[in-house]
Design an enzyme around this catalytic site. Structure first.
Site, PDB file in Angstrom:
ATOM      1  N   HIS A  17     -52.375 -16.734  27.181  1.00 12.17           N
ATOM      2  CA  HIS A  17     -51.667 -15.530  27.642  1.00 12.17           C
ATOM      3  C   HIS A  17     -50.216 -15.547  27.162  1.00 12.17           C
ATOM      4  CE1 HIS A  17     -54.604 -15.765  31.255  1.00 12.17           C
ATOM      5  NE2 HIS A  17     -54.964 -14.701  30.565  1.00 12.17           N
ATOM      6  N   LYS A  41     -62.861 -10.563  41.820  1.00 11.83           N
ATOM      7  CA  LYS A  41     -63.250 -11.905  41.374  1.00 11.83           C
ATOM      8  C   LYS A  41     -62.875 -12.998  42.384  1.00 11.83           C
ATOM      9  CE  LYS A  41     -62.621 -10.952  36.430  1.00 11.83           C
ATOM     10  NZ  LYS A  41     -61.629 -11.137  35.365  1.00 11.83           N
ATOM     11  N   ARG A  90     -60.103 -13.173  21.677  1.00 13.02           N
ATOM     12  CA  ARG A  90     -60.345 -14.572  21.341  1.00 13.02           C
ATOM     13  C   ARG A  90     -61.470 -14.731  20.339  1.00 13.02           C
ATOM     14  NH1 ARG A  90     -60.302 -15.856  27.567  1.00 13.02           N
ATOM     15  NH2 ARG A  90     -61.010 -13.725  27.365  1.00 13.02           N
ATOM     16  N   SER A 128     -58.800 -18.603  31.679  1.00 17.26           N
ATOM     17  CA  SER A 128     -58.422 -19.046  33.024  1.00 17.26           C
ATOM     18  C   SER A 128     -59.605 -19.731  33.704  1.00 17.26           C
ATOM     19  CB  SER A 128     -57.952 -17.852  33.856  1.00 17.26           C
ATOM     20  OG  SER A 128     -56.812 -17.280  33.276  1.00 17.26           O
TER      21      SER A 128
HETATM   22  P1  ADP Z   1     -59.031 -10.054  32.712  1.00 14.92           P
HETATM   23  O1  ADP Z   1     -59.588 -10.514  34.023  1.00 14.92           O
HETATM   24  O2  ADP Z   1     -58.535  -8.651  32.701  1.00 14.92           O
HETATM   25  O3  ADP Z   1     -59.868 -10.402  31.504  1.00 14.92           O
HETATM   26  P2  ADP Z   1     -57.354 -12.249  31.948  1.00 14.92           P
HETATM   27  O4  ADP Z   1     -56.180 -12.751  32.687  1.00 14.92           O
HETATM   28  O5  ADP Z   1     -58.549 -13.135  31.874  1.00 14.92           O
HETATM   29  O6  ADP Z   1     -57.684 -10.872  32.597  1.00 14.92           O
HETATM   30  O7  ADP Z   1     -56.952 -11.828  30.471  1.00 14.92           O
HETATM   31  C1  ADP Z   1     -55.987 -10.868  30.197  1.00 14.92           C
HETATM   32  C2  ADP Z   1     -55.939 -10.621  28.706  1.00 14.92           C
HETATM   33  O8  ADP Z   1     -55.529 -11.809  28.033  1.00 14.92           O
HETATM   34  C3  ADP Z   1     -57.248 -10.215  28.052  1.00 14.92           C
HETATM   35  O9  ADP Z   1     -56.969  -9.269  27.042  1.00 14.92           O
HETATM   36  C4  ADP Z   1     -57.748 -11.491  27.446  1.00 14.92           C
HETATM   37  O10 ADP Z   1     -58.588 -11.239  26.334  1.00 14.92           O
HETATM   38  C5  ADP Z   1     -56.456 -12.121  27.003  1.00 14.92           C
HETATM   39  N1  ADP Z   1     -56.563 -13.582  26.876  1.00 14.92           N
HETATM   40  C6  ADP Z   1     -57.031 -14.452  27.797  1.00 14.92           C
HETATM   41  N2  ADP Z   1     -57.019 -15.723  27.333  1.00 14.92           N
HETATM   42  C7  ADP Z   1     -56.528 -15.634  26.061  1.00 14.92           C
HETATM   43  C8  ADP Z   1     -56.305 -16.598  25.002  1.00 14.92           C
HETATM   44  N3  ADP Z   1     -56.595 -17.890  25.169  1.00 14.92           N
HETATM   45  N4  ADP Z   1     -55.800 -16.144  23.839  1.00 14.92           N
HETATM   46  C9  ADP Z   1     -55.552 -14.832  23.669  1.00 14.92           C
HETATM   47  N5  ADP Z   1     -55.762 -13.880  24.594  1.00 14.92           N
HETATM   48  C10 ADP Z   1     -56.249 -14.271  25.780  1.00 14.92           C
END
Ligand code: ADP
Length: 159
Positions: A17, A41, A90, A128
């Protein structure tokens, strides 16, 4: 002036992130990291904890702000007068659902467009969910999250 919203659960925020936040902050004038409140979630970290960890880890970027929201992301974007959404990609597996979300948002508000950042290779495996899983077994997550987040994870799972 381009204002962008980067929405997500950030439960917890990872280096993946932060990499997106850093890169987006160089491309647009202002990035609002928007943490989703109403999370079906059942998050590990409270909203306050997630705000705190994001504020702490994005301190060095003056054009990055942390806010929370519930409801539709497009409504939040409109309320802060942002016309761009930031999302990270990703792998090919992210593509289908992300395209669906982006197209839905664009149909809800044609003024809003989504900007995708492809993940840096070293963070391609990171999510996450993976971080929570590894930390729950007491394993080292220092290459996945900043030290402050690692400490908060350790506290959570010590209980
Ligand atoms: P959500 O529950 O909306 O998917 P996340 O917190 O999991 O929220 O992710 C928010 C954004 O960050 C999404 O666009 C996700 O694809 C991106 N993201 C999560 N992990 C990574 C990573 N390791 N590298 C790049 N982008 C990421």
């Amino acid at each position: 002036m381009i204002k962008a919203v980067y929405p997500g659960s950030f439960d917890p925020v990872t280096y993946g992130h932060l990499d997106i936040i850093k890169r987006a902050s160089k491309v647009v004038d202002e990035v609002i990291v928007a943490i989703l409140k109403n999370n079906s979630k059942n998050p590990l970290f409270t909203l306050e904890e997630r705000v705190h960890m994001l504020e702490d880890t994005t301190e060095e970027f003056p054009n990055v702000k942390i806010q929370t929201f519930d409801g539709l992301t497009v409504d939040f974007a409109r309320s802060v007068e942002a016309k761009v959404m930031i999302r990270g990609l990703r792998a090919v597996s992210d593509f289908e659902s992300e395209m669906q979300i982006a197209q839905t948002n664009h149909s809800l508000d044609p003024d809003i467009d989504t900007m995708f950042f492809t993940t840096s290779l070293e963070y391609a495996f990171l999510s996450s969910t993976i971080v929570r899983e590894v930390a729950s077994y007491g394993s080292d997550v220092s290459n996945m999250v900043p030290a402050a987040v690692e400490k908060m994870l350790r506290k959570k799972y010590a209980r």
